[in-house]
Design an enzyme around this catalytic site. Structure first.
Site, PDB file in Angstrom:
ATOM      1  N   HIS A 150       0.942  -1.153  -0.023  1.00  0.00           N
ATOM      2  CA  HIS A 150      -0.012  -0.148  -0.015  1.00  0.00           C
ATOM      3  C   HIS A 150       0.920   1.362  -0.039  1.00  0.00           C
ATOM      4  CE1 HIS A 150      -3.718   2.244   1.518  1.00  0.00           C
ATOM      5  NE2 HIS A 150      -2.620   3.169   1.799  1.00  0.00           N
ATOM      6  N   GLU A 151       1.707   1.254   1.017  1.00  0.00           N
ATOM      7  CA  GLU A 151       2.658   2.513   1.064  1.00  0.00           C
ATOM      8  C   GLU A 151       3.553   2.768  -0.246  1.00  0.00           C
ATOM      9  OE1 GLU A 151       2.083   4.603   3.030  1.00  0.00           O
ATOM     10  OE2 GLU A 151       1.063   3.532   4.346  1.00  0.00           O
ATOM     11  N   HIS A 169       1.702   4.282  -3.168  1.00  0.00           N
ATOM     12  CA  HIS A 169       1.539   5.727  -2.888  1.00  0.00           C
ATOM     13  C   HIS A 169       2.870   6.410  -3.630  1.00  0.00           C
ATOM     14  CE1 HIS A 169      -2.094   6.300  -0.432  1.00  0.00           C
ATOM     15  NE2 HIS A 169      -1.711   5.766   0.509  1.00  0.00           N
ATOM     16  N   TYR A 195      -4.535  14.376  -2.939  1.00  0.00           N
ATOM     17  CA  TYR A 195      -5.143  13.636  -1.822  1.00  0.00           C
ATOM     18  C   TYR A 195      -6.095  14.358  -0.986  1.00  0.00           C
ATOM     19  CZ  TYR A 195      -4.067  10.029   1.626  1.00  0.00           C
ATOM     20  OH  TYR A 195      -4.109   8.867   2.379  1.00  0.00           O
ATOM     21  N   GLU A 250      -6.179   6.409  -2.467  1.00  0.00           N
ATOM     22  CA  GLU A 250      -6.195   5.182  -1.388  1.00  0.00           C
ATOM     23  C   GLU A 250      -6.507   4.087  -1.905  1.00  0.00           C
ATOM     24  OE1 GLU A 250      -5.449   4.667   1.991  1.00  0.00           O
ATOM     25  OE2 GLU A 250      -4.111   6.514   1.414  1.00  0.00           O
ATOM     26  N   ASP A 295      -9.900  13.769   7.590  1.00  0.00           N
ATOM     27  CA  ASP A 295      -9.324  12.691   6.887  1.00  0.00           C
ATOM     28  C   ASP A 295      -9.441  13.126   5.401  1.00  0.00           C
ATOM     29  OD1 ASP A 295      -8.093  10.258   5.820  1.00  0.00           O
ATOM     30  OD2 ASP A 295     -10.166   9.396   5.655  1.00  0.00           O
ATOM     31  N   HIS A 327      -9.816   7.953   3.374  1.00  0.00           N
ATOM     32  CA  HIS A 327      -9.713   6.213   3.898  1.00  0.00           C
ATOM     33  C   HIS A 327     -11.039   5.758   4.061  1.00  0.00           C
ATOM     34  CE1 HIS A 327      -5.870   7.781   4.900  1.00  0.00           C
ATOM     35  NE2 HIS A 327      -5.340   6.635   4.604  1.00  0.00           N
TER      36      HIS A 327
HETATM   37 ZN   LIG Z   1      -2.708   5.204   2.024  1.00  0.00          ZN
END
Ligand SMILES: [Zn+2]
Lengths: 94, 384
Positions: free
Chosen positions: B173-174, B177, B188, B197, B270, B275
């Protein structure tokens, strides 16, 4: 003094709201909060400062103190250590 | 000290013209060659950020041959906030006694392998950028993030979370990005942020499925399984298969993800619920993968990868994603493929309206090369 802290985002996306009422905490805790608010220059901080980086934890902090009211939105990578210390202190009182 | 080569200042960059750099990059002297290659990479990146792709046409083949393959470095912040921290394991070095270090190293490797093997992508930037991760960031830190240059992992507080390197999909996941930063550049915030996301969850889950050799129907479609500390009621942080069902606990509340546009959450927290609302496209991807059957990374994953790297732009929204993935599926897998993807988006309340129909309706996206918003045009694609 009334403090509202809303934490959101981060990889986990968890939301957490903490409300601190100065009447319900000790004088020592209240002084510590006031000191951290002054040190971080909270009331002069811009209302919104976000790094735009993915998955960093976002905070919305609102303080109402004897007629002075201010709200800021920021994240864990866009603020100084003083503000993070303040967050840590508020979370301890939850 | 462990430093990210790609983001240091390049002494050659300001003064030496690109054709000289190309010459220097072919020299025998490894120091000079590395310096020139880094400078060329920086030019390529800045050209891409400005959308001026034509200038790198002559440099691209050289860059493609100057990569070193998988290059991982794991650093240790030792509970502090200084990044990247001290290097504790480099590419090819044996495991250390620290589980976080080894998990990060292996997870970066698995993510690199998925992108390289399945999508023929060389690292985050597609040009062999070295992979850097820092573990033990701050104390009891309940998070993992991408800071624009590297991955950062906390240990968790032991009350809600365990260390964030435990789940390989978190690492995928990271790192994704980073891929998104170099490709679609989805901002974002709001729907583009939720798509950002979403793509990280998609490829995070695909890394896990790839490592386990799982077919679509055998995968758990969970993000962050195994991260919760003992006592927290939940199987993971998110479920792509059934958004909104991953956890329900007195300490941390209930999984807030919607699975359908009818339940889209409007919020200022957020970054506009990035998310939260990612649950909607996440379920669409799961349904598309189930429709294609087999290994999710091969067909559904390929379609999503093409959308991310060739078609979506900084301000793309859910409808843009639905339209372009349906178009890509049609181009790659015929009418039946397009139908699978169109139906998957339809099931979560998003219609893959054709481009012309959206224009008539006053669609807000700009569709020309160099545009920072909306969907990238054909001219921009032709340079890739
Ligand atoms: Zn993320």
């Amino acid at each position: 003094m009334r403090i509202t802290l809303v934490q959101s985002g981060g990889f986990a996306g968890l939301r957490r709201e903490v409300i601190v009422d100065s009447d319900r905490i000790s004088i020592g805790e209240c002084r510590r909060l006031s000191e951290l608010l002054e040190r971080s220059g909270f009331f002069a901080l811009p209302p919104r400062r976000l790094s735009g980086l993915p998955d960093v934890i976002q905070y919305r902090l609102e303080v109402d103190d004897a007629g002075r009211q201010h709200q800021i939105t920021f994240d864990g990578e866009s603020c100084g250590e003083e503000l993070l210390l303040l967050i840590e202190q508020i979370e301890k009182l939850a | 000290m462990c430093r990210d080569r790609d983001h240091q200042r390049h002494p050659l960059l300001c003064i030496v013209p690109p054709h000289i750099l190309q010459h220097l990059a072919q020299l025998r002297d490894p120091k000079l060659r590395a310096l020139a290659e880094n400078a060329l990479r920086a030019i390529a990146l800045s050209e891409r950020l400005r959308g001026e792709r034509s200038a790198i046409g002559g440099i691209a083949p050289l860059l493609a041959t100057s990569t070193a393959g998988k290059q991982r470095s794991i650093c240790d912040a030792r509970g502090g906030a200084t990044l990247p921290g001290a290097v504790v394991r480099r590419e090819g070095e044996p495991p250390t006694a620290d589980a976080s270090v080894n998990e990060a190293y292996d997870g970066l490797g698995s993510t690199y392998d998925l992108y390289s093997t399945v999508y023929e992508r060389d690292s985050i930037d597609g040009r062999g950028m070295s992979l850097l991760a820092t573990v033990h960031y701050r104390r009891q830190y309940n998070n993992a993030f991408w800071n624009g240059r590297q991955m950062v992992f906390g240990d968790g507080d032991g009350k809600i979370f365990q260390r964030f390197t435990r789940s390989v999909d978190v690492i995928g996941h990271e790192l994704t990005h980073g891929v998104t930063q170099y490709e679609a550049g989805l901002e974002y915030q709001g729907q583009p942020g939720a798509l950002n996301e979403h793509f990280s969850d998609v490829f995070g889950s695909l890394v896990k499925q790839f490592v386990l050799g799982q077919r679509t129907d055998k995968a758990d479609w969970l993000i962050g399984a195994g991260l919760f500390a003992r006592g927290i009621r939940g199987v993971a942080l998110r479920s792509m298969k059934a958004p909104g069902t991953a956890y329900d606990d007195p300490k941390i509340g209930r999984d807030p993800q919607p699975a359908h546009m009818d339940d889209y959450v409007e919020t200022e927290d957020d970054n506009g619920g990035v998310h939260i609302n990612s649950g909607i496209p996440n379920r669409a991807f799961y349904l598309a993968a189930m429709g294609f059957e087999g290994y999710a990374w091969s067909k559904a994953g390929m379609v999503w990868y093409r959308a991310l790297t060739d078609l979506l732009g900084t301000a793309s929204d859910f409808e843009d994603a639905a339209r372009v993935t349906t178009e890509v599926a049609g181009a790659q897998f015929g009418t039946a493929g397009a139908e699978i993807v169109r139906r998957a988006w339809g099931a979560v309340g998003i219609q893959a309206a054709p481009r012309t129909a959206r224009r008539k309706g006053g669609g807000e996206y700009a569709d020309h090369p160099g545009s920072k918003r909306g969907v990238r045009g054909a001219a921009a694609r032709s340079h890739r």
